[in-house]
Motif scaffolding. Sequence first.
Motif, mmCIF file in Angstrom:
data_model
loop_
_atom_site.group_PDB
_atom_site.id
_atom_site.type_symbol
_atom_site.label_atom_id
_atom_site.label_comp_id
_atom_site.label_asym_id
_atom_site.label_seq_id
_atom_site.Cartn_x
_atom_site.Cartn_y
_atom_site.Cartn_z
ATOM 1 N N GLY A 227 0.901 -1.347 0.046
ATOM 2 C CA GLY A 227 0.175 0.105 0.122
ATOM 3 C C GLY A 227 0.806 1.214 -0.537
ATOM 4 N N LEU A 228 2.289 1.450 0.274
ATOM 5 C CA LEU A 228 2.756 2.259 0.858
ATOM 6 C C LEU A 228 3.856 2.523 -0.527
ATOM 7 N N ASN A 229 3.860 1.573 -0.942
ATOM 8 C CA ASN A 229 4.712 2.053 -1.873
ATOM 9 C C ASN A 229 3.575 1.857 -3.407
ATOM 10 N N ALA A 230 2.142 1.345 -2.855
ATOM 11 C CA ALA A 230 1.437 2.547 -4.082
ATOM 12 C C ALA A 230 1.229 4.112 -4.288
ATOM 13 N N ALA A 231 0.771 4.273 -2.773
ATOM 14 C CA ALA A 231 0.760 6.023 -2.653
ATOM 15 C C ALA A 231 2.300 5.980 -3.350
ATOM 16 N N ALA A 232 3.269 5.630 -3.381
ATOM 17 C CA ALA A 232 4.379 6.103 -3.310
ATOM 18 C C ALA A 232 4.460 7.505 -4.709
ATOM 19 N N ALA A 233 3.741 5.756 -5.945
ATOM 20 C CA ALA A 233 3.909 5.731 -6.812
ATOM 21 C C ALA A 233 3.141 6.545 -7.569
ATOM 22 N N VAL A 234 1.968 6.995 -7.002
ATOM 23 C CA VAL A 234 1.437 8.072 -7.581
ATOM 24 C C VAL A 234 1.522 10.022 -7.051
ATOM 25 N N GLY A 235 3.023 9.682 -6.682
ATOM 26 C CA GLY A 235 2.544 10.936 -6.360
ATOM 27 C C GLY A 235 3.347 11.522 -7.594
ATOM 28 N N ASP A 236 2.578 13.026 -7.218
ATOM 29 C CA ASP A 236 2.717 13.927 -8.571
ATOM 30 C C ASP A 236 4.573 13.896 -8.658
ATOM 31 N N ARG A 238 7.111 12.264 -8.675
ATOM 32 C CA ARG A 238 7.791 11.099 -9.132
ATOM 33 C C ARG A 238 6.760 11.169 -10.844
ATOM 34 N N ILE A 239 5.825 10.838 -11.189
ATOM 35 C CA ILE A 239 5.375 11.165 -11.853
ATOM 36 C C ILE A 239 5.729 12.253 -13.222
ATOM 37 N N GLN A 240 6.054 13.683 -12.728
ATOM 38 C CA GLN A 240 6.267 14.649 -13.418
ATOM 39 C C GLN A 240 8.133 14.028 -13.696
ATOM 40 N N ARG A 241 8.816 14.238 -12.725
ATOM 41 C CA ARG A 241 10.085 14.357 -12.833
ATOM 42 C C ARG A 241 10.298 12.487 -14.103
ATOM 43 N N ALA A 242 9.289 11.713 -14.140
ATOM 44 C CA ALA A 242 9.523 10.502 -14.959
ATOM 45 C C ALA A 242 9.064 10.843 -16.079
ATOM 46 N N GLY A 243 8.301 12.024 -16.647
ATOM 47 C CA GLY A 243 7.415 12.160 -17.496
ATOM 48 C C GLY A 243 8.461 13.505 -18.377
ATOM 49 N N GLN A 244 8.339 14.617 -17.149
ATOM 50 C CA GLN A 244 9.015 15.833 -17.891
ATOM 51 C C GLN A 244 10.796 15.762 -17.397
ATOM 52 N N GLY A 245 10.963 14.963 -17.039
ATOM 53 C CA GLY A 245 12.265 15.474 -15.856
ATOM 54 C C GLY A 245 12.673 16.343 -14.988
ATOM 55 N N GLY A 255 -0.898 15.600 -4.420
ATOM 56 C CA GLY A 255 0.063 15.423 -3.528
ATOM 57 C C GLY A 255 1.961 15.099 -3.839
ATOM 58 N N SER A 256 2.357 14.674 -3.351
ATOM 59 C CA SER A 256 4.245 14.268 -3.696
ATOM 60 C C SER A 256 4.167 13.231 -3.066
ATOM 61 N N SER A 257 5.100 12.146 -3.581
ATOM 62 C CA SER A 257 5.270 10.664 -2.717
ATOM 63 C C SER A 257 5.285 11.111 -1.192
ATOM 64 N N ALA A 258 6.086 11.504 -1.168
ATOM 65 C CA ALA A 258 6.284 11.506 0.474
ATOM 66 C C ALA A 258 4.763 11.852 1.105
ATOM 67 N N GLN A 259 4.484 13.558 0.748
ATOM 68 C CA GLN A 259 2.813 13.292 1.460
ATOM 69 C C GLN A 259 2.313 12.247 1.499
ATOM 70 N N ARG A 260 1.762 11.435 0.305
ATOM 71 C CA ARG A 260 0.831 10.367 -0.269
ATOM 72 C C ARG A 260 0.783 9.256 0.760
ATOM 73 N N VAL A 261 2.156 9.508 1.194
ATOM 74 C CA VAL A 261 3.017 8.058 2.255
ATOM 75 C C VAL A 261 1.945 8.306 3.197
ATOM 76 N N ARG A 262 3.185 9.630 4.253
ATOM 77 C CA ARG A 262 2.470 10.188 4.751
ATOM 78 C C ARG A 262 1.024 9.976 5.620
ATOM 79 N N TRP A 263 0.231 10.478 4.514
ATOM 80 C CA TRP A 263 -0.591 10.843 4.659
ATOM 81 C C TRP A 263 -2.070 8.783 5.349
ATOM 82 N N PHE A 264 -1.349 8.329 4.569
ATOM 83 C CA PHE A 264 -1.805 6.874 4.212
ATOM 84 C C PHE A 264 -1.103 5.872 5.209
#
Length: 284
Positions: A227-236, A238-245, A255-264
């Motif tokens: 669950g924590l891995n899934a929350a981190a995977a959809v952080g804004d 991580r997605i932006q860095r992978a898509g546009q650098g 929210g960021s990966s860290a924020q999504r993990v923190r609140w989950f």
Amino acid sequence: MRLDGPESRNVEDRRGQGFGGRGIAVGGGLGGVVLLVIALLLGVDPSVLLEGNPGAQQGSPGAQRQLTPEDEAGRRFVAQVLGETEQVWHAEFSRLGRSYEEPTLVLFSGATQSGCGFAQAQMGPFYCPNDRKVYIDLDFMADLQRRLRAGGDFAAAYIVAHEVGHHVQNLFGVLGRADQVRRGRGEAESNAIQVRIELQADCLAGAWARRAHETRNILDKGDIEEGLNAAAAVGDDRIQRAGQGYVVPESFTHGSSAQRVRWFRRGLETGRLDACDTFAAGSL
């Protein structure tokens, strides 16, 4: 996961049905982030998809198909997860002197019509407050989990619980109030409000898992990590860095990966609704 409880009766299976129509509906939840993932993977401008331009997407008749044993297994899984959420939220609402109104979970293939407009699988799982339904294309969700490297049954359950979290927000009036506040605000401020909505849904998903495990022992070893891995995977970020650098924080909507993990994690550790008040938090 150990899902031994009854299946929810609130699953509407539209898979194998044809479709047609125009437009695209984004009903909150992971939809915006998932849509951005697809846009980046396909190399198109995400704003074209997110604006819901009626001419941006056009449906075409879908072929009827016979449902397979794997389809039935997928239906059973989400029905059991949804049943677990119903048990938890009925108890929580009763404790607060309220009645919980169960949402419907719609399974579809490719595209379908929702109370928020025409919906396509590429939007990802989403919740529509207009008809109080969660919409999921299981084939697309499984493919998305593979792309994001967020596998596991509890990772899938987290996605369902996140969308049900939006339903809980809707019943408490959070979505309506947030929508009113966002009107007339600038894009960055509106995005910041949306981030708090999404992080609260993450926390509610965690609180559900904690309550369900306390009462029915549903979690296996490794489930929390999934669950924590899934929350981190959809952080804004991580997605932006992978898509546009690079990362544009003011454009975040989930929210960021860290924020999504923190609140989950906060929901998992406390199991309390009052611990999920992202709108009162000075720092996310």
